[in-house]
Design a protein around this motif. Structure first.
Motif, mmCIF file in Angstrom:
data_model
loop_
_atom_site.group_PDB
_atom_site.id
_atom_site.type_symbol
_atom_site.label_atom_id
_atom_site.label_comp_id
_atom_site.label_asym_id
_atom_site.label_seq_id
_atom_site.Cartn_x
_atom_site.Cartn_y
_atom_site.Cartn_z
ATOM 1 N N CYS A 108 0.861 -1.169 0.000
ATOM 2 C CA CYS A 108 0.000 0.000 0.000
ATOM 3 C C CYS A 108 0.901 1.224 0.000
ATOM 4 C CB CYS A 108 -0.875 0.044 1.250
ATOM 5 S SG CYS A 108 -2.059 -1.288 1.352
ATOM 6 N N PRO A 109 0.577 2.211 -0.785
ATOM 7 C CA PRO A 109 1.388 3.423 -0.762
ATOM 8 C C PRO A 109 1.123 4.190 0.527
ATOM 9 C CG PRO A 109 -0.517 3.728 -2.183
ATOM 10 C CD PRO A 109 -0.531 2.286 -1.728
ATOM 11 N N PHE A 110 2.169 4.627 1.189
ATOM 12 C CA PHE A 110 2.046 5.409 2.416
ATOM 13 C C PHE A 110 2.726 6.747 2.190
ATOM 14 C CE2 PHE A 110 1.633 1.071 4.024
ATOM 15 C CZ PHE A 110 0.445 1.201 4.716
ATOM 16 N N PRO A 111 1.973 7.751 1.736
ATOM 17 C CA PRO A 111 2.587 9.034 1.444
ATOM 18 C C PRO A 111 3.074 9.752 2.688
ATOM 19 C CG PRO A 111 0.200 9.165 1.238
ATOM 20 C CD PRO A 111 0.561 7.722 1.465
ATOM 21 N N ASP A 112 2.427 9.517 3.823
ATOM 22 C CA ASP A 112 2.848 10.147 5.070
ATOM 23 C C ASP A 112 3.839 9.246 5.774
ATOM 24 O OD1 ASP A 112 1.017 12.194 4.587
ATOM 25 O OD2 ASP A 112 -0.601 11.096 5.605
ATOM 26 N N ALA A 113 4.492 9.772 6.802
ATOM 27 C CA ALA A 113 5.398 8.954 7.613
ATOM 28 C C ALA A 113 4.596 7.830 8.260
ATOM 29 C CB ALA A 113 6.059 9.816 8.680
ATOM 30 N N ALA A 114 5.251 6.739 8.555
ATOM 31 C CA ALA A 114 4.579 5.610 9.178
ATOM 32 C C ALA A 114 3.955 6.033 10.498
ATOM 33 C CB ALA A 114 5.569 4.476 9.404
ATOM 34 N N ARG A 115 2.793 5.500 10.772
ATOM 35 C CA ARG A 115 2.093 5.824 12.013
ATOM 36 C C ARG A 115 2.185 4.645 12.964
ATOM 37 N NH1 ARG A 115 -1.494 8.123 7.973
ATOM 38 N NH2 ARG A 115 -1.582 10.349 8.272
ATOM 39 N N ALA A 116 2.182 4.930 14.237
ATOM 40 C CA ALA A 116 2.206 3.866 15.245
ATOM 41 C C ALA A 116 0.872 3.147 15.248
ATOM 42 C CB ALA A 116 2.487 4.459 16.621
ATOM 43 N N SER A 117 0.914 1.871 15.508
ATOM 44 C CA SER A 117 -0.327 1.120 15.584
ATOM 45 C C SER A 117 -0.929 1.278 16.976
ATOM 46 C CB SER A 117 -0.068 -0.352 15.283
ATOM 47 O OG SER A 117 0.793 -0.886 16.242
ATOM 48 N N CYS A 118 -2.198 0.943 17.096
ATOM 49 C CA CYS A 118 -2.880 1.077 18.381
ATOM 50 C C CYS A 118 -2.405 0.013 19.353
ATOM 51 C CB CYS A 118 -4.382 0.959 18.180
ATOM 52 S SG CYS A 118 -5.049 2.348 17.262
ATOM 53 N N ALA A 119 -2.363 0.383 20.600
ATOM 54 C CA ALA A 119 -1.931 -0.539 21.651
ATOM 55 C C ALA A 119 -3.078 -1.458 22.047
ATOM 56 C CB ALA A 119 -1.462 0.248 22.864
ATOM 57 N N ALA A 120 -2.725 -2.609 22.582
ATOM 58 C CA ALA A 120 -3.720 -3.550 23.091
ATOM 59 C C ALA A 120 -4.330 -2.984 24.368
ATOM 60 C CB ALA A 120 -3.053 -4.887 23.385
ATOM 61 N N VAL A 139 -11.252 -1.176 22.687
ATOM 62 C CA VAL A 139 -12.037 -0.997 21.475
ATOM 63 C C VAL A 139 -11.707 -2.106 20.487
ATOM 64 C CG1 VAL A 139 -12.307 1.509 21.669
ATOM 65 C CG2 VAL A 139 -10.330 0.577 20.463
ATOM 66 N N ASP A 140 -12.681 -2.435 19.670
ATOM 67 C CA ASP A 140 -12.483 -3.382 18.583
ATOM 68 C C ASP A 140 -12.226 -2.556 17.341
ATOM 69 O OD1 ASP A 140 -12.373 -5.624 17.020
ATOM 70 O OD2 ASP A 140 -14.553 -5.874 16.909
ATOM 71 N N GLY A 141 -11.052 -2.678 16.764
ATOM 72 C CA GLY A 141 -10.655 -1.839 15.646
ATOM 73 C C GLY A 141 -9.723 -0.770 16.147
ATOM 74 N N CYS A 142 -9.175 -0.016 15.224
ATOM 75 C CA CYS A 142 -8.190 0.982 15.628
ATOM 76 C C CYS A 142 -8.057 2.025 14.547
ATOM 77 C CB CYS A 142 -6.851 0.278 15.854
ATOM 78 S SG CYS A 142 -5.527 1.412 16.227
ATOM 79 N N GLY A 168 -5.790 6.128 9.853
ATOM 80 C CA GLY A 168 -6.105 5.517 8.573
ATOM 81 C C GLY A 168 -6.017 4.012 8.697
ATOM 82 N N GLY A 169 -7.098 3.352 8.426
ATOM 83 C CA GLY A 169 -7.106 1.910 8.578
ATOM 84 C C GLY A 169 -6.876 1.174 7.280
ATOM 85 N N GLY A 170 -6.833 1.900 6.189
ATOM 86 C CA GLY A 170 -6.643 1.241 4.902
ATOM 87 C C GLY A 170 -5.320 1.630 4.291
ATOM 88 N N PRO A 214 -13.112 1.760 11.764
ATOM 89 C CA PRO A 214 -13.914 2.124 12.936
ATOM 90 C C PRO A 214 -13.404 1.455 14.206
ATOM 91 C CG PRO A 214 -15.110 0.581 11.547
ATOM 92 C CD PRO A 214 -13.847 0.947 10.807
ATOM 93 N N ALA A 215 -13.508 2.165 15.299
ATOM 94 C CA ALA A 215 -13.120 1.637 16.608
ATOM 95 C C ALA A 215 -14.389 1.565 17.452
ATOM 96 C CB ALA A 215 -12.079 2.535 17.255
ATOM 97 N N THR A 216 -14.866 0.357 17.710
ATOM 98 C CA THR A 216 -16.088 0.142 18.468
ATOM 99 C C THR A 216 -15.738 -0.250 19.903
ATOM 100 O OG1 THR A 216 -17.140 -0.670 16.448
ATOM 101 C CG2 THR A 216 -18.233 -1.179 18.544
ATOM 102 N N PRO A 217 -16.244 0.491 20.891
ATOM 103 C CA PRO A 217 -15.941 0.153 22.290
ATOM 104 C C PRO A 217 -16.462 -1.231 22.656
ATOM 105 C CG PRO A 217 -17.057 2.279 22.130
ATOM 106 C CD PRO A 217 -17.121 1.650 20.779
ATOM 107 N N TYR A 218 -15.694 -1.944 23.475
ATOM 108 C CA TYR A 218 -16.135 -3.251 23.960
ATOM 109 C C TYR A 218 -17.250 -3.066 24.989
ATOM 110 C CZ TYR A 218 -12.101 -5.618 21.890
ATOM 111 O OH TYR A 218 -11.177 -6.132 21.020
#
Length: 128
Positions: A10-22, A49-52, A56-58, A66-70
């Motif tokens: 996937c093209p990432f024009p912006d700098a890499a972003r940190a992923s969401c923590a568990a 939350v379920d999702g993060c 940008g998720g794609g 979407p991030a849906t609260p548990y």
């Protein structure tokens, strides 16, 4: 025999972003979580939350995940082979959850673990 490897990029024009923590836990006002049977303590959680949606998720910044609260997150205290269900709570839209619980009388001094049904456990110390 030939093997094929498919790589999808996937093209990432912006700098890499940190992923969401568990999801994780903490005990309110306790640098080193310690408790005594009969204590009323507040256990807080973040990231429930379920999702993060971490920017940008794609494959593009325009796509979001979407991030849906548990809901109905159960908190259990485990010590050796014994376990006590302390309570159930719903996470907020921000993924924060809190339980106000009474430490069970049957817990003995030593190591114990607070375990949410999703996320990372938290080791605590039970004192007399």
């Amino acid at each position: 025999m030939a093997a094929a490897l498919l790589v999808v990029a996937c093209p990432f024009p912006d700098a890499a972003r940190a992923s969401c923590a568990a999801p994780s836990l903490s005990v309110l006002d306790a640098a080193v979580p310690a408790m005594t049977p009969g204590d009323v303590v507040i256990v807080e959680g973040r990231g429930f939350v379920d999702g993060c949606d971490d920017g940008g998720g794609g494959c593009t910044a325009d796509e979001t995940e979407p991030a849906t609260p548990y809901a109905d997150v159960t908190l259990t205290l485990r010590q050796g082979p014994r376990a006590w269900t302390l309570g159930t709570a719903d996470a907020s839209e921000a993924g924060e959850v809190a339980w106000e619980v009474t430490v069970p009388a049957g817990v003995t001094p030593g190591r114990a673990v607070l375990v949410p049904d999703v996320g990372s456990p938290l080791v605590v110390r039970v004192r007399r």
